[in-house]
Scaffold this motif. Structure first.
Motif, PDB file in Angstrom:
ATOM      1  N   PRO A 156       0.635  -1.194  -0.145  1.00 44.14           N
ATOM      2  CA  PRO A 156       0.029   0.081  -0.165  1.00 44.14           C
ATOM      3  C   PRO A 156       0.882   1.009   0.180  1.00 44.14           C
ATOM      4  CG  PRO A 156      -0.480  -1.708   1.801  1.00 44.14           C
ATOM      5  CD  PRO A 156       0.863  -1.816   1.127  1.00 44.14           C
ATOM      6  N   ASP A 157       0.481   2.483  -0.701  1.00 43.72           N
ATOM      7  CA  ASP A 157       1.075   3.539  -0.611  1.00 43.72           C
ATOM      8  C   ASP A 157       0.999   4.157   0.838  1.00 43.72           C
ATOM      9  OD1 ASP A 157       1.633   3.337  -3.048  1.00 43.72           O
ATOM     10  OD2 ASP A 157       0.468   4.535  -4.208  1.00 43.72           O
ATOM     11  N   GLY A 161      -3.616   0.377   3.403  1.00 46.16           N
ATOM     12  CA  GLY A 161      -4.334   0.595   1.794  1.00 46.16           C
ATOM     13  C   GLY A 161      -5.724   0.168   1.901  1.00 46.16           C
ATOM     14  N   GLY A 165      -5.220   5.740  -0.638  1.00 39.97           N
ATOM     15  CA  GLY A 165      -4.037   5.392  -1.631  1.00 39.97           C
ATOM     16  C   GLY A 165      -4.157   4.224  -2.366  1.00 39.97           C
ATOM     17  N   ASP A 166      -3.189   3.891  -3.142  1.00 36.96           N
ATOM     18  CA  ASP A 166      -3.371   2.526  -3.951  1.00 36.96           C
ATOM     19  C   ASP A 166      -2.457   1.605  -3.501  1.00 36.96           C
ATOM     20  OD1 ASP A 166      -4.985   3.995  -5.896  1.00 36.96           O
ATOM     21  OD2 ASP A 166      -3.195   5.032  -6.870  1.00 36.96           O
ATOM     22  N   VAL A 167      -2.651   0.451  -4.239  1.00 34.79           N
ATOM     23  CA  VAL A 167      -1.920  -0.696  -3.775  1.00 34.79           C
ATOM     24  C   VAL A 167      -1.336  -1.458  -4.829  1.00 34.79           C
ATOM     25  CG1 VAL A 167      -1.963  -3.000  -2.623  1.00 34.79           C
ATOM     26  CG2 VAL A 167      -3.549  -1.401  -1.813  1.00 34.79           C
ATOM     27  N   HIS A 168       0.227  -1.349  -4.931  1.00 30.51           N
ATOM     28  CA  HIS A 168       1.018  -1.749  -5.916  1.00 30.51           C
ATOM     29  C   HIS A 168       1.525  -3.398  -5.751  1.00 30.51           C
ATOM     30  CE1 HIS A 168       0.172   2.170  -8.160  1.00 30.51           C
ATOM     31  NE2 HIS A 168       0.597   2.597  -6.782  1.00 30.51           N
TER      32      HIS A 168
END
Length: 489
Positions: A156-157, A161, A165-168
Protein backbone atom coordinates in the motif's frame (compact mmCIF):
# COMPACT_ATOMS: atom_id res chain seq x y z
CA UNK A 1 -3.29 -5.69 7.45
CA UNK A 2 -1.19 -6.19 4.33
CA UNK A 3 -3.53 -6.30 1.32
CA UNK A 4 -2.90 -9.31 -0.87
CA UNK A 5 -4.10 -10.34 -4.27
CA UNK A 6 -7.84 -10.92 -4.39
CA UNK A 7 -9.11 -14.50 -4.14
CA UNK A 8 -5.74 -15.89 -3.05
CA UNK A 9 -4.58 -17.24 0.30
CA UNK A 10 -1.91 -15.19 2.07
CA UNK A 11 0.83 -17.76 1.74
CA UNK A 12 0.43 -18.08 -2.01
CA UNK A 13 -0.41 -14.48 -2.78
CA UNK A 14 3.11 -13.70 -3.87
CA UNK A 15 4.65 -13.70 -7.29
CA UNK A 16 8.17 -15.08 -7.23
CA UNK A 17 10.87 -13.35 -9.22
CA UNK A 18 14.36 -14.80 -9.39
CA UNK A 19 17.44 -13.91 -11.35
CA UNK A 20 19.70 -16.08 -13.45
CA UNK A 21 18.71 -18.96 -15.73
CA UNK A 22 16.31 -16.68 -17.53
CA UNK A 23 13.88 -18.56 -19.69
CA UNK A 24 10.89 -17.48 -21.70
CA UNK A 25 9.59 -15.50 -18.73
CA UNK A 26 12.80 -13.49 -18.40
CA UNK A 27 13.62 -14.97 -15.00
CA UNK A 28 10.13 -14.83 -13.54
CA UNK A 29 8.42 -17.64 -11.73
CA UNK A 30 4.93 -17.66 -10.29
CA UNK A 31 4.61 -20.83 -8.28
CA UNK A 32 6.31 -24.00 -7.10
CA UNK A 33 8.37 -24.18 -10.28
CA UNK A 34 10.19 -20.91 -9.57
CA UNK A 35 13.97 -21.19 -9.52
CA UNK A 36 16.20 -21.69 -6.50
CA UNK A 37 17.86 -18.81 -4.69
CA UNK A 38 21.42 -19.98 -4.79
CA UNK A 39 22.08 -23.06 -2.64
CA UNK A 40 22.08 -26.58 -4.01
CA UNK A 41 19.39 -28.80 -2.59
CA UNK A 42 17.34 -25.92 -1.18
CA UNK A 43 13.64 -25.75 -1.95
CA UNK A 44 12.64 -23.75 -4.97
CA UNK A 45 10.78 -20.96 -3.17
CA UNK A 46 10.66 -19.49 0.31
CA UNK A 47 6.89 -19.02 0.04
CA UNK A 48 5.14 -21.71 2.08
CA UNK A 49 1.42 -22.40 1.88
CA UNK A 50 1.66 -24.77 4.87
CA UNK A 51 2.83 -22.08 7.33
CA UNK A 52 -0.20 -20.77 9.27
CA UNK A 53 -0.25 -16.97 9.44
CA UNK A 54 -2.64 -14.20 10.36
CA UNK A 55 -4.71 -12.73 7.56
CA UNK A 56 -2.56 -10.54 5.36
CA UNK A 57 0.77 -12.04 6.47
CA UNK A 58 2.85 -14.26 4.20
CA UNK A 59 4.12 -17.67 5.25
CA UNK A 60 7.80 -18.30 4.53
CA UNK A 61 10.17 -21.13 5.32
CA UNK A 62 13.48 -22.77 4.52
CA UNK A 63 14.98 -26.14 5.35
CA UNK A 64 18.75 -25.88 5.68
CA UNK A 65 21.35 -28.59 6.21
CA UNK A 66 22.64 -28.12 9.73
CA UNK A 67 26.12 -28.33 8.24
CA UNK A 68 27.96 -29.59 5.18
CA UNK A 69 29.04 -32.79 6.97
CA UNK A 70 27.79 -36.01 5.43
CA UNK A 71 24.61 -37.17 7.14
CA UNK A 72 24.09 -33.90 9.03
CA UNK A 73 20.47 -33.33 10.07
CA UNK A 74 18.34 -30.51 8.73
CA UNK A 75 17.26 -27.30 10.40
CA UNK A 76 13.93 -25.79 9.39
CA UNK A 77 12.96 -22.16 9.86
CA UNK A 78 9.39 -20.98 9.33
CA UNK A 79 7.87 -17.57 9.95
CA UNK A 80 5.22 -15.09 8.90
CA UNK A 81 6.28 -11.97 7.01
CA UNK A 82 4.32 -8.87 8.02
CA UNK A 83 4.65 -5.59 6.15
CA UNK A 84 4.05 -2.68 8.50
CA UNK A 85 3.71 0.85 7.05
CA UNK A 86 6.03 2.28 9.71
CA UNK A 87 8.29 -0.56 10.83
CA UNK A 88 8.66 -2.13 7.40
CA UNK A 89 9.54 -5.83 7.53
CA UNK A 90 8.40 -7.51 10.74
CA UNK A 91 8.89 -11.22 11.44
CA UNK A 92 6.11 -13.01 13.28
CA UNK A 93 5.80 -16.53 14.73
CA UNK A 94 9.45 -17.41 14.15
CA UNK A 95 9.86 -21.19 14.55
CA UNK A 96 12.96 -23.38 14.56
CA UNK A 97 12.53 -27.07 13.76
CA UNK A 98 15.21 -29.67 14.41
CA UNK A 99 15.32 -33.45 14.13
CA UNK A 100 14.06 -33.77 17.71
CA UNK A 101 11.71 -30.86 18.32
CA UNK A 102 10.24 -27.57 17.16
CA UNK A 103 10.49 -24.34 19.13
CA UNK A 104 8.44 -21.18 18.70
CA UNK A 105 11.34 -18.81 19.30
CA UNK A 106 9.63 -15.42 19.05
CA UNK A 107 6.16 -14.02 18.50
CA UNK A 108 7.60 -10.96 16.77
CA UNK A 109 10.90 -9.30 15.82
CA UNK A 110 10.92 -5.83 14.30
CA UNK A 111 12.57 -2.44 14.43
CA UNK A 112 10.95 -0.05 16.90
CA UNK A 113 12.75 3.22 16.16
CA UNK A 114 15.62 4.70 14.19
CA UNK A 115 16.69 8.09 15.46
CA UNK A 116 19.30 10.14 13.55
CA UNK A 117 20.59 13.13 15.53
CA UNK A 118 23.29 15.31 13.93
CA UNK A 119 26.25 16.45 16.02
CA UNK A 120 25.49 20.08 15.16
CA UNK A 121 22.26 19.81 17.14
CA UNK A 122 20.45 21.27 14.13
CA UNK A 123 18.69 18.14 12.90
CA UNK A 124 16.98 15.10 14.41
CA UNK A 125 14.90 12.56 12.51
CA UNK A 126 12.81 9.72 13.92
CA UNK A 127 12.71 7.67 10.76
CA UNK A 128 10.33 4.91 11.84
CA UNK A 129 7.56 6.97 13.42
CA UNK A 130 7.92 10.07 11.19
CA UNK A 131 8.67 8.61 7.76
CA UNK A 132 8.36 4.83 8.05
CA UNK A 133 10.09 1.96 6.28
CA UNK A 134 6.98 0.68 4.47
CA UNK A 135 4.70 2.16 1.83
CA UNK A 136 6.38 4.26 -0.83
CA UNK A 137 9.58 4.29 1.26
CA UNK A 138 10.07 0.54 0.62
CA UNK A 139 12.02 0.15 -2.60
CA UNK A 140 11.52 -2.16 -5.58
CA UNK A 141 14.46 -4.55 -5.88
CA UNK A 142 16.48 -5.49 -8.93
CA UNK A 143 18.77 -8.44 -9.52
CA UNK A 144 21.73 -6.36 -8.35
CA UNK A 145 20.24 -5.75 -4.90
CA UNK A 146 18.94 -9.31 -4.73
CA UNK A 147 20.67 -12.07 -6.67
CA UNK A 148 18.46 -14.59 -4.89
CA UNK A 149 14.68 -14.89 -4.96
CA UNK A 150 12.65 -11.69 -5.21
CA UNK A 151 9.14 -11.94 -3.85
CA UNK A 152 6.43 -9.64 -5.11
CA UNK A 153 4.04 -8.32 -2.49
CA UNK A 154 1.08 -5.99 -2.54
CA UNK A 155 2.42 -2.78 -1.00
CA UNK A 156 0.00 0.00 0.00
CA UNK A 157 1.10 3.57 -0.65
CA UNK A 158 -0.56 4.86 2.54
CA UNK A 159 -1.16 2.99 5.78
CA UNK A 160 -2.62 -0.48 5.29
CA UNK A 161 -4.30 0.51 2.03
CA UNK A 162 -7.84 0.06 3.26
CA UNK A 163 -8.79 3.75 3.38
CA UNK A 164 -6.45 5.83 1.27
CA UNK A 165 -4.01 5.52 -1.59
CA UNK A 166 -3.30 2.73 -4.02
CA UNK A 167 -1.85 -0.74 -3.65
CA UNK A 168 0.92 -1.83 -6.01
CA UNK A 169 2.46 -5.26 -6.51
CA UNK A 170 6.21 -4.76 -6.28
CA UNK A 171 9.35 -6.86 -5.82
CA UNK A 172 10.30 -5.74 -2.32
CA UNK A 173 11.44 -8.83 -0.39
CA UNK A 174 14.74 -10.60 -1.03
CA UNK A 175 15.26 -14.22 0.08
CA UNK A 176 18.77 -15.66 -0.16
CA UNK A 177 20.34 -18.90 1.00
CA UNK A 178 24.11 -18.86 1.09
CA UNK A 179 27.20 -20.45 2.58
CA UNK A 180 27.85 -18.87 5.99
CA UNK A 181 31.45 -19.92 6.42
CA UNK A 182 33.23 -22.48 8.56
CA UNK A 183 31.00 -23.96 11.26
CA UNK A 184 33.62 -25.97 13.13
CA UNK A 185 36.97 -27.69 12.89
CA UNK A 186 38.53 -30.18 15.27
CA UNK A 187 41.38 -32.59 14.57
CA UNK A 188 42.35 -35.28 17.05
CA UNK A 189 44.48 -38.38 16.50
CA UNK A 190 44.68 -37.68 12.81
CA UNK A 191 40.90 -37.53 12.37
CA UNK A 192 39.55 -34.23 11.04
CA UNK A 193 36.02 -33.08 11.81
CA UNK A 194 35.21 -29.96 9.80
CA UNK A 195 32.07 -28.54 8.20
CA UNK A 196 30.56 -25.38 6.86
CA UNK A 197 27.11 -24.04 7.62
CA UNK A 198 24.31 -22.28 5.77
CA UNK A 199 22.15 -19.22 6.42
CA UNK A 200 18.87 -17.89 5.06
CA UNK A 201 18.54 -14.12 4.90
CA UNK A 202 15.50 -11.93 4.31
CA UNK A 203 16.00 -8.29 3.41
CA UNK A 204 14.20 -5.16 2.24
CA UNK A 205 15.42 -1.67 1.34
CA UNK A 206 13.75 1.56 2.50
CA UNK A 207 14.68 5.07 1.36
CA UNK A 208 14.28 7.84 3.92
CA UNK A 209 15.63 11.20 2.83
CA UNK A 210 19.12 10.76 1.40
CA UNK A 211 19.74 7.55 3.30
CA UNK A 212 18.75 4.08 2.10
CA UNK A 213 18.41 1.41 4.76
CA UNK A 214 18.68 -2.36 4.37
CA UNK A 215 16.63 -4.28 6.93
CA UNK A 216 18.04 -7.80 7.16
CA UNK A 217 17.32 -10.90 9.23
CA UNK A 218 19.67 -13.89 8.91
CA UNK A 219 18.43 -17.24 10.17
CA UNK A 220 21.29 -19.68 10.42
CA UNK A 221 21.43 -23.46 10.41
CA UNK A 222 22.93 -23.30 13.94
CA UNK A 223 19.71 -21.77 15.31
CA UNK A 224 20.99 -18.20 15.59
CA UNK A 225 19.17 -15.12 14.28
CA UNK A 226 21.19 -12.17 13.04
CA UNK A 227 19.39 -8.81 13.17
CA UNK A 228 21.00 -6.03 11.16
CA UNK A 229 20.43 -2.59 9.69
CA UNK A 230 22.61 -1.43 6.81
CA UNK A 231 22.90 2.20 5.69
CA UNK A 232 23.88 3.48 2.27
CA UNK A 233 22.66 6.23 -0.08
CA UNK A 234 24.21 9.69 0.28
CA UNK A 235 25.43 12.10 2.90
CA UNK A 236 22.88 14.80 3.61
CA UNK A 237 23.75 17.68 1.27
CA UNK A 238 22.21 20.22 3.66
CA UNK A 239 24.15 19.08 6.74
CA UNK A 240 27.61 20.58 6.22
CA UNK A 241 29.31 22.89 8.68
CA UNK A 242 32.30 25.20 9.13
CA UNK A 243 32.95 23.79 12.59
CA UNK A 244 35.53 20.96 12.58
CA UNK A 245 34.24 19.76 15.98
CA UNK A 246 30.96 18.68 14.38
CA UNK A 247 32.11 16.84 11.28
CA UNK A 248 34.90 15.77 8.98
CA UNK A 249 36.41 17.54 5.98
CA UNK A 250 35.32 15.83 2.74
CA UNK A 251 35.69 18.82 0.37
CA UNK A 252 38.50 20.03 -1.88
CA UNK A 253 40.78 22.47 -0.10
CA UNK A 254 39.83 25.37 -2.38
CA UNK A 255 36.07 24.94 -1.99
CA UNK A 256 33.80 27.85 -1.08
CA UNK A 257 31.09 25.88 0.75
CA UNK A 258 31.37 24.54 4.32
CA UNK A 259 33.84 21.66 4.07
CA UNK A 260 32.80 19.51 7.04
CA UNK A 261 30.11 16.89 6.48
CA UNK A 262 28.27 16.76 9.80
CA UNK A 263 28.80 13.70 11.94
CA UNK A 264 25.64 12.00 13.13
CA UNK A 265 24.34 8.86 14.82
CA UNK A 266 22.15 6.02 13.67
CA UNK A 267 20.43 5.01 16.91
CA UNK A 268 18.33 1.93 16.28
CA UNK A 269 16.10 0.01 18.69
CA UNK A 270 14.50 -3.35 17.94
CA UNK A 271 11.56 -5.00 19.71
CA UNK A 272 11.69 -8.78 20.31
CA UNK A 273 8.62 -10.44 21.82
CA UNK A 274 9.78 -13.84 23.01
CA UNK A 275 7.90 -17.15 23.02
CA UNK A 276 10.37 -20.01 23.72
CA UNK A 277 7.85 -22.80 23.83
CA UNK A 278 7.46 -26.20 22.28
CA UNK A 279 4.32 -28.13 21.35
CA UNK A 280 0.81 -26.78 21.36
CA UNK A 281 -0.03 -26.63 25.06
CA UNK A 282 -1.52 -23.59 26.74
CA UNK A 283 -0.06 -20.65 24.83
CA UNK A 284 -1.02 -18.03 27.41
CA UNK A 285 0.42 -20.05 30.27
CA UNK A 286 3.64 -20.64 28.33
CA UNK A 287 4.08 -16.93 27.62
CA UNK A 288 3.66 -16.13 31.31
CA UNK A 289 6.47 -18.51 32.18
CA UNK A 290 9.55 -16.75 30.79
CA UNK A 291 12.39 -15.17 32.73
CA UNK A 292 15.43 -12.93 32.17
CA UNK A 293 18.94 -13.38 33.52
CA UNK A 294 22.03 -11.16 33.36
CA UNK A 295 25.51 -12.65 33.39
CA UNK A 296 28.45 -10.75 34.88
CA UNK A 297 32.04 -11.78 35.51
CA UNK A 298 34.49 -9.71 37.55
CA UNK A 299 38.17 -9.84 38.30
CA UNK A 300 38.52 -10.82 41.96
CA UNK A 301 41.99 -9.32 42.26
CA UNK A 302 43.32 -12.76 43.15
CA UNK A 303 45.70 -14.74 41.00
CA UNK A 304 45.82 -18.46 40.46
CA UNK A 305 48.85 -20.47 39.48
CA UNK A 306 48.92 -18.99 35.99
CA UNK A 307 46.21 -16.35 35.59
CA UNK A 308 43.82 -13.99 37.32
CA UNK A 309 40.77 -15.46 39.07
CA UNK A 310 37.39 -14.29 37.78
CA UNK A 311 34.04 -14.86 39.46
CA UNK A 312 31.03 -15.04 37.17
CA UNK A 313 27.37 -15.91 37.45
CA UNK A 314 23.78 -15.25 36.42
CA UNK A 315 21.40 -12.91 38.24
CA UNK A 316 17.66 -13.10 37.71
CA UNK A 317 16.09 -9.79 36.65
CA UNK A 318 12.75 -10.02 38.38
CA UNK A 319 11.04 -6.86 37.08
CA UNK A 320 11.05 -4.64 33.98
CA UNK A 321 14.36 -2.81 33.78
CA UNK A 322 16.80 -0.81 31.68
CA UNK A 323 20.24 -2.42 31.40
CA UNK A 324 23.64 -1.15 30.29
CA UNK A 325 26.40 -3.11 28.61
CA UNK A 326 29.82 -3.51 30.16
CA UNK A 327 32.71 -5.91 29.82
CA UNK A 328 31.87 -9.58 30.38
CA UNK A 329 28.13 -8.92 30.56
CA UNK A 330 25.36 -10.50 28.54
CA UNK A 331 21.67 -11.34 28.92
CA UNK A 332 19.48 -14.30 28.17
CA UNK A 333 15.74 -14.91 28.01
CA UNK A 334 14.81 -18.38 29.22
CA UNK A 335 11.86 -20.70 29.66
CA UNK A 336 12.48 -22.24 33.12
CA UNK A 337 9.83 -24.90 32.56
CA UNK A 338 11.16 -26.11 29.20
CA UNK A 339 14.27 -28.26 29.57
CA UNK A 340 16.69 -29.73 27.05
CA UNK A 341 17.86 -33.34 27.21
CA UNK A 342 20.52 -32.39 29.78
CA UNK A 343 17.85 -30.92 32.06
CA UNK A 344 18.84 -27.30 31.39
CA UNK A 345 16.24 -24.60 30.66
CA UNK A 346 16.22 -23.51 27.03
CA UNK A 347 17.17 -19.92 26.33
CA UNK A 348 18.45 -17.39 23.83
CA UNK A 349 21.34 -15.04 24.52
CA UNK A 350 21.35 -11.44 23.29
CA UNK A 351 24.80 -10.86 21.80
CA UNK A 352 25.30 -7.15 21.22
CA UNK A 353 28.70 -6.99 19.58
CA UNK A 354 29.89 -3.50 18.61
CA UNK A 355 27.70 -0.55 19.52
CA UNK A 356 28.03 3.16 20.27
CA UNK A 357 25.77 3.41 23.30
CA UNK A 358 23.34 6.31 23.28
CA UNK A 359 20.39 8.00 24.92
CA UNK A 360 17.51 8.58 22.54
CA UNK A 361 16.92 12.31 22.15
CA UNK A 362 13.22 11.95 22.94
CA UNK A 363 14.15 10.26 26.23
CA UNK A 364 16.58 12.94 27.39
CA UNK A 365 13.72 15.08 28.75
CA UNK A 366 11.49 13.09 31.13
CA UNK A 367 7.91 12.91 29.92
CA UNK A 368 6.41 12.09 33.30
CA UNK A 369 6.43 14.01 36.57
CA UNK A 370 8.70 12.58 39.21
CA UNK A 371 10.40 10.17 36.83
CA UNK A 372 13.62 8.88 38.35
CA UNK A 373 14.74 6.36 35.74
CA UNK A 374 17.99 7.02 33.87
CA UNK A 375 16.68 6.74 30.30
CA UNK A 376 19.88 5.27 28.81
CA UNK A 377 19.89 1.57 27.98
CA UNK A 378 21.54 -0.95 25.69
CA UNK A 379 18.93 -3.61 26.40
CA UNK A 380 15.63 -3.17 28.23
CA UNK A 381 13.11 -5.76 29.34
CA UNK A 382 9.36 -5.27 29.75
CA UNK A 383 6.23 -7.36 29.73
CA UNK A 384 4.38 -7.58 26.44
CA UNK A 385 1.73 -4.92 25.79
CA UNK A 386 0.24 -4.56 22.31
CA UNK A 387 0.07 -0.80 22.86
CA UNK A 388 3.84 -0.56 23.38
CA UNK A 389 5.12 -0.66 19.80
CA UNK A 390 7.73 2.07 19.33
CA UNK A 391 10.82 2.88 21.36
CA UNK A 392 9.94 6.61 21.25
CA UNK A 393 6.97 8.65 19.98
CA UNK A 394 4.59 5.88 21.00
CA UNK A 395 0.95 6.82 21.34
CA UNK A 396 -1.53 5.79 23.99
CA UNK A 397 -1.81 5.61 27.74
CA UNK A 398 0.78 2.81 27.86
CA UNK A 399 3.71 5.25 27.65
CA UNK A 400 5.65 7.32 25.14
CA UNK A 401 8.75 5.12 25.05
CA UNK A 402 10.79 2.39 26.69
CA UNK A 403 11.65 4.24 29.94
CA UNK A 404 7.91 4.84 30.41
CA UNK A 405 7.15 1.17 29.80
CA UNK A 406 9.68 0.20 32.46
CA UNK A 407 8.35 2.74 34.97
CA UNK A 408 4.73 1.77 34.41
CA UNK A 409 5.42 -1.95 34.77
CA UNK A 410 8.13 -1.87 37.41
CA UNK A 411 6.05 -3.60 40.08
CA UNK A 412 5.03 -6.51 37.85
CA UNK A 413 7.20 -9.64 37.64
CA UNK A 414 8.84 -10.17 34.26
CA UNK A 415 7.14 -13.10 32.57
CA UNK A 416 5.77 -12.41 29.06
CA UNK A 417 9.10 -10.92 28.01
CA UNK A 418 9.84 -8.24 25.41
CA UNK A 419 13.45 -7.21 24.81
CA UNK A 420 14.26 -3.74 23.49
CA UNK A 421 17.73 -3.92 21.95
CA UNK A 422 19.50 -0.63 21.24
CA UNK A 423 22.47 -0.56 18.86
CA UNK A 424 24.13 2.71 17.88
CA UNK A 425 26.55 3.72 15.13
CA UNK A 426 28.23 7.13 15.28
CA UNK A 427 29.01 8.03 11.70
CA UNK A 428 31.94 10.37 11.13
CA UNK A 429 31.93 10.96 7.34
CA UNK A 430 34.98 10.23 5.21
CA UNK A 431 35.98 11.14 1.67
CA UNK A 432 35.00 7.67 0.46
CA UNK A 433 31.37 8.27 1.48
CA UNK A 434 30.91 10.31 -1.71
CA UNK A 435 29.18 8.92 -3.60
CA UNK A 436 27.20 6.68 -3.15
CA UNK A 437 28.12 5.82 0.41
CA UNK A 438 29.58 2.41 1.15
CA UNK A 439 27.09 0.24 3.03
CA UNK A 440 27.76 0.12 6.79
CA UNK A 441 26.07 -2.19 9.29
CA UNK A 442 24.88 -2.30 12.87
CA UNK A 443 22.95 -5.00 14.69
CA UNK A 444 23.03 -7.91 17.10
CA UNK A 445 22.61 -11.68 17.27
CA UNK A 446 20.10 -13.86 19.08
CA UNK A 447 22.15 -16.92 19.98
CA UNK A 448 20.70 -20.24 21.18
CA UNK A 449 22.00 -21.09 24.64
CA UNK A 450 21.15 -24.58 25.90
CA UNK A 451 18.40 -24.92 23.31
CA UNK A 452 19.71 -28.44 22.72
CA UNK A 453 21.93 -30.69 24.83
CA UNK A 454 24.65 -30.65 22.17
CA UNK A 455 25.23 -28.82 18.90
CA UNK A 456 22.52 -29.41 16.33
CA UNK A 457 24.90 -31.20 13.95
CA UNK A 458 27.16 -33.10 16.34
CA UNK A 459 29.34 -35.51 14.31
CA UNK A 460 28.67 -39.21 15.08
CA UNK A 461 32.17 -39.65 16.51
CA UNK A 462 31.49 -36.86 19.01
CA UNK A 463 27.96 -37.88 20.04
CA UNK A 464 29.19 -39.29 23.36
CA UNK A 465 31.09 -36.12 24.25
CA UNK A 466 28.59 -34.38 26.54
CA UNK A 467 30.05 -32.89 29.71
CA UNK A 468 33.53 -33.62 31.04
CA UNK A 469 34.80 -36.93 29.65
CA UNK A 470 36.51 -39.63 31.68
CA UNK A 471 39.46 -39.56 29.31
CA UNK A 472 40.72 -37.77 26.21
CA UNK A 473 41.67 -40.02 23.30
CA UNK A 474 42.13 -42.88 25.73
CA UNK A 475 44.32 -40.95 28.15
CA UNK A 476 42.92 -40.37 31.68
CA UNK A 477 42.42 -36.72 32.44
CA UNK A 478 44.53 -36.84 35.60
CA UNK A 479 47.45 -38.12 33.55
CA UNK A 480 47.38 -35.27 31.07
CA UNK A 481 50.28 -32.85 31.38
CA UNK A 482 50.12 -30.26 34.17
CA UNK A 483 50.30 -26.53 33.70
CA UNK A 484 47.91 -26.39 30.78
CA UNK A 485 50.25 -27.89 28.17
CA UNK A 486 48.13 -29.83 25.74
CA UNK A 487 44.87 -28.63 27.28
CA UNK A 488 42.83 -26.23 25.20
CA UNK A 489 45.75 -25.79 22.81
Amino acid sequence: MLPLRPARAAAVAVMLLTTGCAGDDGGRGSGADARTDGAAGVETSAARADVPCAEGDVGLGRTLPASSAEGAPSTEWTLCFHLDPQRGMVLRDVRLGTADSAVLVAHEIGIAQLEVPYDTGARLTSDITSAGFGGTKMQTLSGTECPGERLTLAVPDIGDGTKFGDVHERDVLCSEVADAGLAYRSEENGTLEAARHTAWSLSTISKVGWYEYVTRYTLSSDGSIGVALGATGDLSPVDFTDDPHHGHDVAPSEGERPPYAASHSHNAVWRVHWALRTGDGDAAAADEGLAVEQYDARDTGRRGDQSSVLDGGLTRLEHPTLARRTDRRWWRVLAPGVLNADGHPISYEIELGRTDSFTLSHDETPTGKGKETDPTYDVAFTNADDCQVFATANRGACGAGVPDYVDLGRTRPLSDVVSWVAVGFHHVPRDEDQSPMQLHWQGFTLLPRDLTAQRLDVPPDRADLNGQPDDWNGEPLDELSDGGAGLGQ
